[in-house]
Design an enzyme around this catalytic site. Sequence first.
Site, mmCIF file in Angstrom:
data_model
loop_
_atom_site.group_PDB
_atom_site.id
_atom_site.type_symbol
_atom_site.label_atom_id
_atom_site.label_comp_id
_atom_site.label_asym_id
_atom_site.label_seq_id
_atom_site.Cartn_x
_atom_site.Cartn_y
_atom_site.Cartn_z
ATOM 1 N N GLU A 81 17.364 20.714 19.232
ATOM 2 C CA GLU A 81 17.626 19.884 20.416
ATOM 3 C C GLU A 81 17.404 18.411 20.077
ATOM 4 O O GLU A 81 16.420 18.048 19.439
ATOM 5 C CB GLU A 81 16.683 20.323 21.536
ATOM 6 C CG GLU A 81 17.339 20.452 22.876
ATOM 7 C CD GLU A 81 18.414 21.529 22.935
ATOM 8 O OE1 GLU A 81 19.606 21.179 22.747
ATOM 9 O OE2 GLU A 81 18.082 22.695 23.184
ATOM 10 N N ALA A 98 22.976 22.795 34.904
ATOM 11 C CA ALA A 98 21.974 23.744 34.411
ATOM 12 C C ALA A 98 21.662 23.536 32.940
ATOM 13 O O ALA A 98 20.926 24.319 32.343
ATOM 14 C CB ALA A 98 22.466 25.178 34.642
ATOM 15 N N ASP A 128 21.674 16.410 17.338
ATOM 16 C CA ASP A 128 23.104 16.228 17.022
ATOM 17 C C ASP A 128 23.491 14.765 16.862
ATOM 18 O O ASP A 128 24.336 14.437 16.048
ATOM 19 C CB ASP A 128 24.017 16.973 18.016
ATOM 20 C CG ASP A 128 23.888 16.533 19.465
ATOM 21 O OD1 ASP A 128 22.964 15.761 19.805
ATOM 22 O OD2 ASP A 128 24.729 16.981 20.276
ATOM 23 N N ASP A 168 27.799 20.267 22.203
ATOM 24 C CA ASP A 168 28.350 21.108 23.270
ATOM 25 C C ASP A 168 29.843 21.374 23.076
ATOM 26 O O ASP A 168 30.313 22.503 23.219
ATOM 27 C CB ASP A 168 28.129 20.439 24.630
ATOM 28 C CG ASP A 168 26.683 19.998 24.814
ATOM 29 O OD1 ASP A 168 25.812 20.510 24.091
ATOM 30 O OD2 ASP A 168 26.441 19.114 25.654
ATOM 31 N N SER A 182 26.165 23.074 29.688
ATOM 32 C CA SER A 182 27.398 22.405 29.251
ATOM 33 C C SER A 182 28.614 22.672 30.118
ATOM 34 O O SER A 182 29.701 22.970 29.616
ATOM 35 C CB SER A 182 27.746 22.775 27.804
ATOM 36 O OG SER A 182 26.821 22.229 26.950
#
Length: 402
Positions: free
Chosen positions: A47, A136, A50, A190, A139
């Site tokens: 997390e 949420a 990227d 994503d 993505s």
Amino acid sequence: MTTTPEQIVAWDRSEGAARATAAFERAFGTAPDGVWSAPGRVNVIGEHTDYNGGTCLPMALPHRTYVAFRRRADDEVRLVSAQEGAPVTVSLGEVAPGTVEGWAAYVAGVAWALRESGRTVSGFDAAVDSCVPYGAGLSSSAALECAVAVALDETHGLALGSSDEGRAVLARACIRAENEIAGAPTGGMDQSASLRCQEGHALLLDTRDGSTHHIPLDLGSHGLALLVMDTRAEHQLVDGQYAARRTMCEAAAHELGVTTLREVTDLDDALARLAAMPDADVVTRRVRHVVTEIARVQEIADLLARDAVEEMGPVLSAAHASLRDDYEVSCPELDVAVDTAAAHGALGGRMVGGGFGGSAIALVRVDDVDRVAAAVDEAFASRGWHAPAFLVAQAAAPAGRD
Ligand code: GLA
């Protein structure tokens, strides 16, 4: 009173396609050229790596956004959505950074980005319906972009959707749409997940060079499940927090004389060298998260290669602690979800996505799924929070035609 925890149900693809088609016919009075759809994703590990040239390990969910689509001969883009209010009309030639508001930016932005990359793209009518929960952290925006991307690809004969190299090009267009037209400075995990994943696999994505590796993921054969817990706490990536993290990482990389934090090989040495920066305490914690998180992605990939999936639990929990304490992107709802799951038998868990709300995951024994979900539901109810919702993640198929 005990209630049954709410499930986030994925539609069958035929149901999704039928819904989008019906919405299209209602709005435009004619049949679409076809329906295309793209999945939301959940990230197993990696997390906020990227946009730092790092690695991550997302998987596509069976929850998809469906777009019934018809190419037009002119430049008009007419949009309706079951999730949004009024229809939107945009003229493609006028799309530019700052010109399109709201959800239409994610749609028109993809066409704009494909044009920017030299492809010929005309206007279109589209009707959207989705079972990817909004806000949420799963993505929903990438699912919308990627469904539009594969629809544009096929209706304009761009021939990008049929190969992984082509899908990487589509992913780049979706990322530009999100960064430049929607104005969210996200990193690209994503869109890559939604377009480049494979069913039954997690996607080991190396954002330094865009290379991928498909890792089989069959937790069920080990009696395990990945429980996704949507806290329903609001999160908003367009606000300043995400951008501030990204900017600070880039400043730290600059200070260290590297292109991205991926290039940091000696963490202690790097942290010592950052000590003179303004806000050194914060900067060093941010950098420590990114560098240790990239190492955790490798750890999980190694565990999966050895089929040692039970051992993933502590690594997920270490990631949560790092996101909570060093990167400071968690929130009380996410912490309670993760901690409650652990207290009721989860092997480990963590928040997923950008943070400040959205979802967390827990690695749980299949037999414990209902018990853990009930305990988290209860923990939220006792605090007077909005009821959370749950799904068991299955690695599903990437974007494509229905
Ligand atoms: C959001 C962004 C991604 C990634 C994650 C954090 O989901 O869209 O690009 O940065 O946050 O890992």
